[in-house]
Scaffold this active site. Structure first.
Site, PDB file in Angstrom:
ATOM      1  N   HIS A 453       0.819  -1.225   0.000  1.00  0.00           N
ATOM      2  CA  HIS A 453       0.000   0.000   0.000  1.00  0.00           C
ATOM      3  C   HIS A 453       0.852   1.276   0.000  1.00  0.00           C
ATOM      4  O   HIS A 453       2.007   1.227  -0.392  1.00  0.00           O
ATOM      5  CB  HIS A 453      -1.009  -0.053   1.146  1.00  0.00           C
ATOM      6  CG  HIS A 453      -1.731  -1.367   1.181  1.00  0.00           C
ATOM      7  ND1 HIS A 453      -2.828  -1.640   0.397  1.00  0.00           N
ATOM      8  CD2 HIS A 453      -1.452  -2.523   1.850  1.00  0.00           C
ATOM      9  CE1 HIS A 453      -3.207  -2.890   0.594  1.00  0.00           C
ATOM     10  NE2 HIS A 453      -2.388  -3.459   1.473  1.00  0.00           N
ATOM     11  N   GLU A 467      -2.275   0.269   7.776  1.00  0.00           N
ATOM     12  CA  GLU A 467      -1.375  -0.770   7.279  1.00  0.00           C
ATOM     13  C   GLU A 467      -0.165  -0.193   6.558  1.00  0.00           C
ATOM     14  O   GLU A 467       0.964  -0.640   6.746  1.00  0.00           O
ATOM     15  CB  GLU A 467      -2.152  -1.702   6.327  1.00  0.00           C
ATOM     16  CG  GLU A 467      -1.279  -2.794   5.731  1.00  0.00           C
ATOM     17  CD  GLU A 467      -2.038  -3.703   4.763  1.00  0.00           C
ATOM     18  OE1 GLU A 467      -3.262  -3.522   4.597  1.00  0.00           O
ATOM     19  OE2 GLU A 467      -1.391  -4.588   4.174  1.00  0.00           O
ATOM     20  N   HIS A 520       2.862  -7.114   4.164  1.00  0.00           N
ATOM     21  CA  HIS A 520       1.504  -6.636   4.406  1.00  0.00           C
ATOM     22  C   HIS A 520       1.055  -6.914   5.830  1.00  0.00           C
ATOM     23  O   HIS A 520       1.624  -7.748   6.523  1.00  0.00           O
ATOM     24  CB  HIS A 520       0.515  -7.320   3.442  1.00  0.00           C
ATOM     25  CG  HIS A 520       0.537  -6.735   2.079  1.00  0.00           C
ATOM     26  ND1 HIS A 520      -0.440  -5.899   1.628  1.00  0.00           N
ATOM     27  CD2 HIS A 520       1.465  -6.846   1.088  1.00  0.00           C
ATOM     28  CE1 HIS A 520      -0.126  -5.519   0.398  1.00  0.00           C
ATOM     29  NE2 HIS A 520       1.019  -6.071   0.051  1.00  0.00           N
ATOM     30  N   GLU A 582       2.127 -11.692   5.589  1.00  0.00           N
ATOM     31  CA  GLU A 582       1.126 -10.956   6.353  1.00  0.00           C
ATOM     32  C   GLU A 582       1.611 -11.038   7.785  1.00  0.00           C
ATOM     33  O   GLU A 582       1.567 -12.101   8.410  1.00  0.00           O
ATOM     34  CB  GLU A 582      -0.256 -11.595   6.215  1.00  0.00           C
ATOM     35  CG  GLU A 582      -0.823 -11.578   4.795  1.00  0.00           C
ATOM     36  CD  GLU A 582      -1.523 -10.275   4.423  1.00  0.00           C
ATOM     37  OE1 GLU A 582      -1.447  -9.303   5.230  1.00  0.00           O
ATOM     38  OE2 GLU A 582      -2.145 -10.229   3.347  1.00  0.00           O
TER      39      GLU A 582
HETATM   40 ZN    ZN Z   1      -2.277  -5.310   2.417  1.00  0.00          ZN
END
Ligand code: ZN
Length: 619
Positions: A453, A467, A520, A582
């Site tokens: 992002h 995030e 992420h 993640e």
């Molecule tokens: Zn993400």
């Protein structure tokens, strides 16, 4: 959202209207909408300058002629005069004309049937919009417009949250303003009739106004709400037939034949009072695919083998996808985009293929959480778009709706049997992007770190915790640790910048690194899930995924959610072994509070860096 304005308020004014030079004192009416609740006519001005006028227009009733009219003083129509043939109980026609210039008067004439009581007509003004309310029908629940149907069905089925963009008073919604303008909900008669947002936007008929054939593409333009039925194929000569229910064809186009090529033509006809039929004569029934425009007012048939868009739609990102209903016979999948989409819907016997020509998929979308989509596949298209292929049974019927703003899509799958198909399709798509050769890095190990992002794309967020900030922080730590170990590290972003998924892929493809690692933070609708996930897609990435995941579990005090084979955009389109980690759930209260701490971020970075180092040591 700007498109949305145009769409709603120019529903009947398919020509885009740009304000001409008008005296400041005049109200510049730039579009006229007969709301598809069949309840309101609105005369809209996009001009934010408050229009000062002394009195409300008065409605005159011409009893003998079954018509009523009113004049708006100091008003200019910046669109061509409108004659609307409307599809409403009791109202047959509405004429909007520039009655005179200097003085500038716009006249609105409403023609109605004998059994209609003209005292039902109410005239109000909300900000710079004039509203005419016909108390004929009541609106239903609508959110989306119906754009594709496997079987003939009513077009009057729409569901979409209305986001009105016309000037509204501070602190008030449009619905509230209309309610208060008409005193809805306060009089005895209307006691229970309070407009909600959804009552204001509804399906209209489709007025097919123009067919243009250029460079082998056929552009169909009109105004209103269209639905294209599943095509029917005829032979001798070979033809493809599409019906548009609830539509009217410009009489000048009736039965005119347009040549696409020497042997190919398209013809439109008014099949019956409410159905427009399009017939394409071609030897190859799969040659032309309909591409729906993002403004929902046009569609084009383009050559499916050499697709190029007839529109200029800004790039969009598919941000959310979920299973809406888990009934036994009906499933509904809702897909949400960042910008209006340009798309095609192809119903194959064993699959539904959705082509999002201007949209790429966010890497946060994981199909494995959905039952109906467990066998679905994403494929990148050459033009930068994305194809979603959902396996089906031949007996399933499909309905596709798109949001009025074209930023969402709902696919309803009705199964004749209760068992849903899994992984029905696996044939490779020849539209997948080709990969270049890997260059020599002269002994150095190149690593691309991709902080998820950034910029306008915050990623997942809870309160002020975003995030994009966590991923960048952790990525920079990884960069530092790897550089210390002698790696050549490249970042897809180093600050709070918006970088598209394709740009991230491009950065990596230019560098041709030894590995690509995307970082992420996870998110869920539920507050329960927590822990670490490592995703890979290609087989060449499995070893890296295993090593880094093991290192994460070793260094980070968090639960193990496992390794996943996931077709995330960046790890699917990069040539190098690529993984996406993640590093925890922002949606879990405990984990969120940990994710922002120095210790968790450093431990995570250390785990990733050491995992990478372990991977290269093993090689
Ligand atoms: Zn993400």
């Amino acid at each position: 959202m700007k498109n949305f304005l145009t769409k709603i308020f120019c529903i009947f004014a398919f020509i885009l209207c740009f304000a001409g030079s008008v005296l400041a004192a005049d109200l510049n009416i730039s579009s006229v909408t007969f709301d598809n609740s069949q309840t309101f006519l609105s005369l809209n001005s996009f001009d934010n300058t408050p229009y000062n006028f002394s009195e409300m227009p008065k409605l005159y009733i011409v009893q003998d002629e079954n018509k009523a009219y009113f004049d708006i003083n100091s008003a200019v129509l910046s669109c061509p005069p409108q004659d609307l043939v409307v599809n409403s109980k009791g109202i047959s026609e509405i004429l909007v004309k520039q009655f005179s210039s200097e003085p500038n008067i716009v006249r609105v004439v409403i023609k109605y049937s004998e059994d209609f009581n003209p005292s039902n007509i109410q005239l109000k003004r909300v900000a710079n919009t004039f509203l005419v309310r016909f108390k004929t029908t009541q609106a239903k629940n609508f959110y989306f417009q119906h754009v594709y149907a496997d079987s003939t069905s009513s077009v009057n089925e729409v569901y979409e949250d209305l986001k009105l963009q016309i000037p509204v008073l501070a602190g008030q919604t449009m619905a509230n303003q209309i309610n208060s303008a008409f005193k809805l909900g306060s009089t005895t008669e209307d006691k229970n009739y309070i407009l909600s947002k959804k009552d204001l936007i509804l399906p209209t008929m489709f007025y097919l106004d123009d067919i243009t054939v250029r460079n082998g593409k056929i552009l169909i333009s009109g105004a209103g709400t269209y639905l294209l039925s599943k095509p029917v194929y005829l032979s001798n000569p070979s033809r493809v037939v599409y019906d548009i229910p609830n539509a009217v064809l410009n009489s000048a186009l009736r039965n005119r034949e347009f040549y696409i090529s020497e042997n190919e033509t398209i013809k439109a006809g008014q099949f019956d009072k409410r159905t427009v039929r399009l017939v394409i004569t071609t030897q190859d029934k799969n040659k032309f695919i309909p591409v729906y425009s993002a403004d929902n007012q046009r569609f084009a048939f383009v050559n499916s083998t050499a697709f190029s868009s007839p529109y200029q739609t800004p790039k969009s990102v598919m941000t959310t996808l979920y299973d809406e209903i888990n009934g036994t016979a009906t499933h509904s999948v809702k897909i949400i985009f960042s910008k209006p989409i340009e798309y095609s819907i192809i119903r194959e016997p064993k699959s539904l293929d959705l082509y999002f020509h201007n949209a790429e998929k966010s890497q946060d979308i994981n199909l494995s959480f959905s039952t109906i989509l467990s066998g679905a596949k994403f494929t990148a298209l050459k033009n930068g778009g994305t194809k979603l292929s959902i396996p089906l049974l031949e007996s399933d019927t499909i309905d596709v709706h798109t949001g009025i703003d074209a930023k969402s899509m709902r696919v309803r799958i009705s199964s004749a049997v209760t068992q849903l198909p899994v992984s029905a399709i696996a044939k490779p798509d020849n539209k997948e992007i080709e990969k270049p050769e890997k260059p020599d890095h002269k002994g150095k190990i190149y690593v691309v770190i991709d902080p998820g992002h950034g910029g306008s794309d915050c990623g997942a967020l809870r309160g002020s915790i975003q995030e994009k900030n966590i991923t960048l922080d952790v990525s920079k730590r990884v960069e530092k640790l790897l550089t210390q170990k002698g790696y050549e590290v490249f970042m897809t972003r180093t600050g709070d910048e918006t970088v598209s998924l394709q740009e991230r892929v491009d950065i990596s493809e230019n560098i041709q690194p030894d590995i690509f690692v995307s970082i992420h933070v996870n998110s869920s609708n539920s507050a329960t899930p927590k822990g670490l996930e490592t995703h890979y897609y290609k087989d060449n990435s499995l070893a890296l995924a295993k090593t880094v995941h093991a290192s994460l579990l070793n260094h980070v005090n968090a639960s193990d959610r496992g390794l996943f084979k996931s077709k995330f955009y960046v790890i699917n389109h990069t040539t190098a072994p690529a993984i996406l980690v993640e590093i925890g759930f922002i949606s879990n209260d405990t984990e969120r509070s940990q994710l922002v701490t120095e210790s968790r971020k450093q431990a995570t970075a250390k785990a990733i860096a050491e995992g990478i180092n372990d991977y290269f040591k093993k090689k």
